[in-house]
Design a protein around this motif. Sequence first.
Motif, PDB file in Angstrom:
ATOM      1  N   UNK A   1       0.786  -1.225   0.000  1.00 22.84           N
ATOM      2  CA  UNK A   1       0.000   0.000   0.000  1.00 22.84           C
ATOM      3  C   UNK A   1       0.816   1.271   0.000  1.00 22.84           C
ATOM      4  N   UNK A   2       2.131   1.163  -0.186  1.00 24.11           N
ATOM      5  CA  UNK A   2       3.008   2.340  -0.163  1.00 24.11           C
ATOM      6  C   UNK A   2       3.888   2.372  -1.407  1.00 24.11           C
ATOM      7  N   UNK A   3       4.130   3.577  -1.888  1.00 27.54           N
ATOM      8  CA  UNK A   3       5.111   3.732  -2.963  1.00 27.54           C
ATOM      9  C   UNK A   3       6.524   3.747  -2.411  1.00 27.54           C
ATOM     10  N   UNK A   4       6.676   4.324  -1.204  1.00 26.97           N
ATOM     11  CA  UNK A   4       7.992   4.479  -0.583  1.00 26.97           C
ATOM     12  C   UNK A   4       7.944   3.964   0.839  1.00 26.97           C
ATOM     13  N   UNK A   5       9.074   3.565   1.372  1.00 25.74           N
ATOM     14  CA  UNK A   5       9.106   2.768   2.592  1.00 25.74           C
ATOM     15  C   UNK A   5       8.624   3.508   3.836  1.00 25.74           C
ATOM     16  N   UNK A   6       8.780   4.829   3.878  1.00 22.16           N
ATOM     17  CA  UNK A   6       8.341   5.574   5.067  1.00 22.16           C
ATOM     18  C   UNK A   6       7.282   6.612   4.710  1.00 22.16           C
ATOM     19  N   UNK A   7       6.529   6.361   3.664  1.00 22.48           N
ATOM     20  CA  UNK A   7       5.506   7.302   3.242  1.00 22.48           C
ATOM     21  C   UNK A   7       5.992   8.109   2.055  1.00 22.48           C
ATOM     22  N   UNK A   8       6.564   9.277   2.320  1.00 22.77           N
ATOM     23  CA  UNK A   8       7.162  10.088   1.260  1.00 22.77           C
ATOM     24  C   UNK A   8       8.554   9.556   0.908  1.00 22.77           C
ATOM     25  N   UNK A   9       8.973   9.821  -0.303  1.00 20.32           N
ATOM     26  CA  UNK A   9      10.335   9.468  -0.722  1.00 20.32           C
ATOM     27  C   UNK A   9      11.333  10.114   0.226  1.00 20.32           C
ATOM     28  N   UNK A  10      12.355   9.357   0.637  1.00 16.95           N
ATOM     29  CA  UNK A  10      13.261   9.843   1.678  1.00 16.95           C
ATOM     30  C   UNK A  10      14.639   9.198   1.554  1.00 16.95           C
ATOM     31  N   UNK A  11      15.515   9.574   2.472  1.00 11.95           N
ATOM     32  CA  UNK A  11      16.843   8.972   2.489  1.00 11.95           C
ATOM     33  C   UNK A  11      16.781   7.477   2.788  1.00 11.95           C
ATOM     34  N   UNK A  12      15.681   7.000   3.371  1.00  7.63           N
ATOM     35  CA  UNK A  12      15.548   5.551   3.591  1.00  7.63           C
ATOM     36  C   UNK A  12      15.494   4.812   2.255  1.00  7.63           C
ATOM     37  N   UNK A  13      14.768   5.370   1.295  1.00 13.65           N
ATOM     38  CA  UNK A  13      14.697   4.752  -0.031  1.00 13.65           C
ATOM     39  C   UNK A  13      16.034   4.846  -0.748  1.00 13.65           C
TER      40      UNK A  13
END
Length: 231
Positions: A168-180
């Motif tokens: 259900x997510x495009x990116x791992x923590x919601x918004x695109x971030x340094x985690x991705x």
Amino acid sequence: MSDLSQFPITRRWPATRPDVIQLYSLPTPNGVKVSVALEEMGLDYEPHLVDFGKNDQMTPEFLSLNPNNKIPAILDPNGPGGRPLALFESGAILIYLAEKSGKLLPEAQRYEVLQWVMFQMGGLGPMFGQLGFFHHFAGKDIDDPRPKERFRAEAARLLKVLDGALAGRDWIAGDYSIADIAIGPWLNTLNGFYKASEIAGWADLKNVPAYLERFLARPAVQKGLKIPARD
């Protein structure tokens, strides 16, 4: 203009633009985390290739910046308080650059982002790297199957954790971030350079393959994956 002459690393890799971030790296999964982040954040920088084939990482100049002889490392002439800052460890560099730029570490998801950065640093990177060694490099010639199987099983487990979290997510923590930015290069390497994704259960994943495709489709990622350019 900033004076970086106090840093021995600039003797081997002279800064032609000493007023911008100096990046000492190689286009490996850990190295490109920082070049991708710099591109995504729009921070000005000067890349320097640390050639492992020439043992650049073992030279006194490089060790003066990173005694752990690993890439990437940076030298920011405009660090906290306006003083130069030398920094190594890709995760630490990502956090520093996000805070410096005010980008890709949203306050509302700050700790969720950081937990996934640590998940990559302590899990995906080390386990994928070991699997790559035993599957694709010299380790493949070891007769004992247990080391490879240990890292294959752990890589598969971590991929399932990531797959579930991406539902259900495009990116791992919601918004695109340094985690991705931390995770994406390692998925790409497992799937490509190591040629180990199939044995780690890639075909059974529901969300990770599309996640990697989204990551690789970003223009800044495409550029950052090739920096520093190899000779």
